[in-house]
Design an enzyme around this catalytic site. Structure first.
Site, PDB file in Angstrom:
ATOM      1  N   ARG A 130       4.457 -14.184  -5.827  1.00 13.43           N
ATOM      2  CA  ARG A 130       4.829 -12.822  -5.365  1.00 13.43           C
ATOM      3  C   ARG A 130       5.347 -11.972  -6.528  1.00 13.43           C
ATOM      4  O   ARG A 130       5.249 -10.746  -6.494  1.00 13.43           O
ATOM      5  CB  ARG A 130       5.889 -12.914  -4.267  1.00 13.43           C
ATOM      6  CG  ARG A 130       5.313 -13.428  -2.950  1.00 13.43           C
ATOM      7  CD  ARG A 130       6.315 -13.329  -1.829  1.00 13.43           C
ATOM      8  NE  ARG A 130       6.738 -11.963  -1.576  1.00 13.43           N
ATOM      9  CZ  ARG A 130       7.868 -11.636  -0.958  1.00 13.43           C
ATOM     10  NH1 ARG A 130       8.686 -12.566  -0.531  1.00 13.43           N
ATOM     11  NH2 ARG A 130       8.179 -10.368  -0.765  1.00 13.43           N
ATOM     12  N   TYR A 144       5.309   5.436  -2.897  1.00 12.43           N
ATOM     13  CA  TYR A 144       6.405   6.408  -3.005  1.00 12.43           C
ATOM     14  C   TYR A 144       7.606   5.763  -3.678  1.00 12.43           C
ATOM     15  O   TYR A 144       7.835   4.570  -3.527  1.00 12.43           O
ATOM     16  CB  TYR A 144       6.807   7.006  -1.653  1.00 12.43           C
ATOM     17  CG  TYR A 144       7.145   6.036  -0.529  1.00 12.43           C
ATOM     18  CD1 TYR A 144       6.146   5.410   0.215  1.00 12.43           C
ATOM     19  CD2 TYR A 144       8.467   5.772  -0.183  1.00 12.43           C
ATOM     20  CE1 TYR A 144       6.456   4.551   1.259  1.00 12.43           C
ATOM     21  CE2 TYR A 144       8.784   4.909   0.875  1.00 12.43           C
ATOM     22  CZ  TYR A 144       7.772   4.307   1.582  1.00 12.43           C
ATOM     23  OH  TYR A 144       8.059   3.452   2.622  1.00 12.43           O
ATOM     24  N   PRO A 145       8.347   6.569  -4.423  1.00 14.88           N
ATOM     25  CA  PRO A 145       9.578   6.046  -5.018  1.00 14.88           C
ATOM     26  C   PRO A 145      10.762   6.277  -4.091  1.00 14.88           C
ATOM     27  O   PRO A 145      10.716   7.183  -3.240  1.00 14.88           O
ATOM     28  CB  PRO A 145       9.721   6.890  -6.295  1.00 14.88           C
ATOM     29  CG  PRO A 145       9.058   8.178  -5.982  1.00 14.88           C
ATOM     30  CD  PRO A 145       8.025   7.929  -4.907  1.00 14.88           C
ATOM     31  N   ASP A 147      15.351   5.764  -3.534  1.00 14.86           N
ATOM     32  CA  ASP A 147      16.712   5.411  -3.967  1.00 14.86           C
ATOM     33  C   ASP A 147      17.500   4.903  -2.773  1.00 14.86           C
ATOM     34  O   ASP A 147      17.151   5.174  -1.628  1.00 14.86           O
ATOM     35  CB  ASP A 147      17.473   6.678  -4.428  1.00 14.86           C
ATOM     36  CG  ASP A 147      17.050   7.165  -5.800  1.00 14.86           C
ATOM     37  OD1 ASP A 147      16.423   6.406  -6.550  1.00 14.86           O
ATOM     38  OD2 ASP A 147      17.374   8.334  -6.095  1.00 14.86           O
ATOM     39  N   LYS A 148      18.602   4.234  -3.054  1.00 19.56           N
ATOM     40  CA  LYS A 148      19.598   3.967  -2.004  1.00 19.56           C
ATOM     41  C   LYS A 148      20.740   4.972  -2.238  1.00 19.56           C
ATOM     42  O   LYS A 148      21.211   5.128  -3.377  1.00 19.56           O
ATOM     43  CB  LYS A 148      20.099   2.535  -2.102  1.00 19.56           C
ATOM     44  CG  LYS A 148      19.037   1.467  -1.782  1.00 19.56           C
ATOM     45  CD  LYS A 148      18.902   1.220  -0.302  1.00 19.56           C
ATOM     46  CE  LYS A 148      17.790   0.243   0.044  1.00 19.56           C
ATOM     47  NZ  LYS A 148      18.097  -1.153  -0.170  1.00 19.56           N
ATOM     48  N   HIS A 171      15.909  -4.977   8.090  1.00 17.45           N
ATOM     49  CA  HIS A 171      14.745  -4.345   7.434  1.00 17.45           C
ATOM     50  C   HIS A 171      13.558  -5.323   7.414  1.00 17.45           C
ATOM     51  O   HIS A 171      12.433  -4.963   7.768  1.00 17.45           O
ATOM     52  CB  HIS A 171      15.152  -3.947   6.008  1.00 17.45           C
ATOM     53  CG  HIS A 171      14.021  -3.642   5.085  1.00 17.45           C
ATOM     54  ND1 HIS A 171      13.439  -2.404   5.010  1.00 17.45           N
ATOM     55  CD2 HIS A 171      13.355  -4.424   4.181  1.00 17.45           C
ATOM     56  CE1 HIS A 171      12.467  -2.425   4.109  1.00 17.45           C
ATOM     57  NE2 HIS A 171      12.400  -3.634   3.584  1.00 17.45           N
ATOM     58  N   GLN A 184       3.267  -5.316   1.183  1.00 13.74           N
ATOM     59  CA  GLN A 184       4.152  -4.444   0.404  1.00 13.74           C
ATOM     60  C   GLN A 184       4.429  -5.067  -0.949  1.00 13.74           C
ATOM     61  O   GLN A 184       4.539  -6.281  -1.070  1.00 13.74           O
ATOM     62  CB  GLN A 184       5.468  -4.184   1.164  1.00 13.74           C
ATOM     63  CG  GLN A 184       6.572  -5.199   0.963  1.00 13.74           C
ATOM     64  CD  GLN A 184       6.397  -6.475   1.773  1.00 13.74           C
ATOM     65  OE1 GLN A 184       5.356  -6.757   2.329  1.00 13.74           O
ATOM     66  NE2 GLN A 184       7.445  -7.286   1.816  1.00 13.74           N
ATOM     67  N   SER A 222      17.399   2.313   6.017  1.00 16.15           N
ATOM     68  CA  SER A 222      16.637   3.514   5.655  1.00 16.15           C
ATOM     69  C   SER A 222      17.306   4.775   6.204  1.00 16.15           C
ATOM     70  O   SER A 222      17.409   5.787   5.504  1.00 16.15           O
ATOM     71  CB  SER A 222      15.199   3.424   6.190  1.00 16.15           C
ATOM     72  OG  SER A 222      14.505   2.382   5.551  1.00 16.15           O
TER      73      SER A 222
HETATM   74  C1  VOV Z   1       5.588  -4.390   5.024  1.00 21.94           C
HETATM   75  C2  VOV Z   1       6.648  -4.935   5.390  1.00 21.94           C
HETATM   76  C3  VOV Z   1       7.917  -5.200   4.669  1.00 21.94           C
HETATM   77  C4  VOV Z   1       8.571  -6.396   4.647  1.00 21.94           C
HETATM   78  C5  VOV Z   1       8.167  -7.695   5.366  1.00 21.94           C
HETATM   79  C6  VOV Z   1       9.743  -6.232   3.819  1.00 21.94           C
HETATM   80  C7  VOV Z   1      10.682  -7.248   3.582  1.00 21.94           C
HETATM   81  C8  VOV Z   1      11.674  -7.120   2.626  1.00 21.94           C
HETATM   82  C9  VOV Z   1      12.605  -8.185   2.272  1.00 21.94           C
HETATM   83  C10 VOV Z   1      12.647  -9.571   2.912  1.00 21.94           C
HETATM   84  C11 VOV Z   1      13.410  -7.708   1.273  1.00 21.94           C
HETATM   85  C12 VOV Z   1      14.572  -8.450   0.585  1.00 21.94           C
HETATM   86  C13 VOV Z   1      14.126  -9.491  -0.321  1.00 21.94           C
HETATM   87  C14 VOV Z   1      13.152  -8.962  -1.329  1.00 21.94           C
HETATM   88  O1  VOV Z   1      11.953  -9.235  -1.126  1.00 21.94           O
HETATM   89  O2  VOV Z   1      13.562  -8.279  -2.259  1.00 21.94           O
HETATM   90  C15 VOV Z   1      12.952  -6.371   0.985  1.00 21.94           C
HETATM   91  C16 VOV Z   1      13.490  -5.585  -0.044  1.00 21.94           C
HETATM   92  C17 VOV Z   1      13.189  -4.237  -0.169  1.00 21.94           C
HETATM   93  N1  VOV Z   1      12.333  -3.487   0.620  1.00 21.94           N
HETATM   94 FE1  VOV Z   1      11.137  -4.179   2.063  1.00 21.94          FE
HETATM   95  N2  VOV Z   1       9.785  -4.944   3.347  1.00 21.94           N
HETATM   96  C18 VOV Z   1       8.695  -4.265   3.852  1.00 21.94           C
HETATM   97  C19 VOV Z   1       8.356  -2.921   3.659  1.00 21.94           C
HETATM   98  C20 VOV Z   1       9.184  -2.039   2.979  1.00 21.94           C
HETATM   99  C21 VOV Z   1       9.073  -0.597   3.009  1.00 21.94           C
HETATM  100  C22 VOV Z   1       8.046   0.185   3.778  1.00 21.94           C
HETATM  101  C23 VOV Z   1      10.065  -0.091   2.216  1.00 21.94           C
HETATM  102  C24 VOV Z   1      10.405   1.378   2.031  1.00 21.94           C
HETATM  103  C25 VOV Z   1      11.581   1.743   2.955  1.00 21.94           C
HETATM  104  C26 VOV Z   1      11.310   2.859   3.899  1.00 21.94           C
HETATM  105  O3  VOV Z   1      12.131   3.044   4.832  1.00 21.94           O
HETATM  106  O4  VOV Z   1      10.316   3.592   3.774  1.00 21.94           O
HETATM  107  C27 VOV Z   1      10.771  -1.187   1.649  1.00 21.94           C
HETATM  108  C28 VOV Z   1      11.795  -1.067   0.726  1.00 21.94           C
HETATM  109  C29 VOV Z   1      12.409  -2.183   0.187  1.00 21.94           C
HETATM  110  C30 VOV Z   1      13.327  -2.110  -0.929  1.00 21.94           C
HETATM  111  C31 VOV Z   1      13.678  -0.843  -1.686  1.00 21.94           C
HETATM  112  C32 VOV Z   1      13.804  -3.378  -1.153  1.00 21.94           C
HETATM  113  C33 VOV Z   1      14.821  -3.784  -2.229  1.00 21.94           C
HETATM  114  C34 VOV Z   1      16.189  -3.410  -1.697  1.00 21.94           C
HETATM  115  C35 VOV Z   1      17.376  -3.907  -2.467  1.00 21.94           C
HETATM  116  O5  VOV Z   1      18.462  -3.316  -2.249  1.00 21.94           O
HETATM  117  O6  VOV Z   1      17.256  -4.831  -3.263  1.00 21.94           O
HETATM  118  N3  VOV Z   1      10.239  -2.366   2.156  1.00 21.94           N
HETATM  119  N4  VOV Z   1      11.943  -6.034   1.848  1.00 21.94           N
END
Ligand code: VOV
EC number: 1.3.98.5
Length: 248
Positions: A130, A144-145, A147-148, A171, A184, A222
């Site tokens: 991964r 898209y980019p 921030d938190k 999430h 993703q 989000s």
């Molecule tokens: C398509 C589905 C999907 C899935 C299964 C998923 C799962 C996960 C897991 C399990 C984790 C944590 C472990 C890791 O893997 O890092 C994350 C992490 C993250 N994600 Fe996510 N995410 C998805 C999708 C997904 C989307 C569509 C978005 C945009 C948010 C939105 O509102 O537009 C997003 C954002 C993020 C981000 C910015 C992080 C890092 C945050 C941080 O603070 O470190 N993400 N995400």
């Protein structure tokens, strides 16, 4: 003080957006256009060989709308390689018919929110796969980019780790509903670019992307903490389809 979560970082990533100057392209001779297309396809073939050797991955998308025409998403083990690829492309014939509209520099990132303390997951083959992913050749891509947020009471960076882990778990539950429909790739860009993460979503059908992004808006992480940049949406451009795409 809130504790940072450890991240695992993989291949470096460049999203490179170009706008085609169709007017100059149309004015070019048929011979020059043909030579430019062939050089472009050879450039793609060279990149594909790197991917076959598992030393990186890349995809080209046709962006829909006016923000760009073409997007390259390029993953490589080092940032230097990204710089070399960008410069090599700039020197191609077809690049002289394009302008640069946007770029985003980051690194494939997984955080350890979901991992148990003391367990080393980073060296597991599935985690390495991964971190160094071969990009899926799926028809649609959304980038898209984001921030938190750091604003008044809604400051992600002053939330305790347990609270952040709980929100990330919620999430991930939303994301998992789209398994098989959306892939993703989250890339971290702290110190590299203007936002904190790049979000790249791949799908066979555009609609699940809209549904996922909409549904995630209601997840607390989000809704309270997400800030988002411009969205780019595209269709895949395979090497063999390039001649048709550029044909006048
Ligand atoms: C398509 C589905 C999907 C899935 C299964 C998923 C799962 C996960 C897991 C399990 C984790 C944590 C472990 C890791 O893997 O890092 C994350 C992490 C993250 N994600 Fe996510 N995410 C998805 C999708 C997904 C989307 C569509 C978005 C945009 C948010 C939105 O509102 O537009 C997003 C954002 C993020 C981000 C910015 C992080 C890092 C945050 C941080 O603070 O470190 N993400 N995400």
């Amino acid at each position: 003080m809130a504790e940072a979560v450890e991240t695992m970082d993989g291949w470096y990533c460049l999203h490179d957006f170009r706008v085609m100057d169709w007017t100059s392209w149309k004015l070019a001779s048929e011979e020059n256009r043909q030579a430019a297309i062939e050089e472009f396809q050879n450039w793609m073939s060279d990149m594909e060989q790197v991917e076959e050797a598992n030393n990186g991955s890349q995809l080209v998308y046709k962006i829909i709308g006016h923000k760009a025409d073409i997007m390259f998403m390029i993953l490589r083990p080092t940032m230097d390689e990204l710089q070399e690829i960008e410069t090599a492309f700039d020197k191609t014939k077809i690049a002289s018919f394009m302008t640069k509209s946007f770029s985003y520099l980051s690194v494939v990132e997984l955080s350890k929110y979901m991992s148990k303390p003391g367990v080393d997951i980073e060296h597991k083959p599935e985690v390495q796969a991964r971190l160094k992913p071969i990009l899926p050749r799926w028809d649609y891509m959304c980038f898209y980019p984001m921030d938190k947020r750091r604003m008044n009471d809604d400051n992600w960076y002053s939330l305790e780790k347990d609270a952040r882990s709980k929100l990330m778990y919620e999430h991930s539950k939303t994301g998992r509903k789209y398994a098989g429909q959306i892939k993703q790739i989250i890339t971290g860009s702290f110190g590299f670019d203007d936002w904190e993460w790049g979000v790249t979503l791949f799908a066979h059908d555009p609609l699940p992307i809209k549904k996922l992004v909409y549904e995630m808006r209601f997840d607390e992480v989000s809704a309270r903490y997400g800030e988002f940049g411009d969205f780019y949406f595209g269709n895949i451009l395979e090497k063999d389809a390039a001649a048709n795409y550029f044909h006048i």
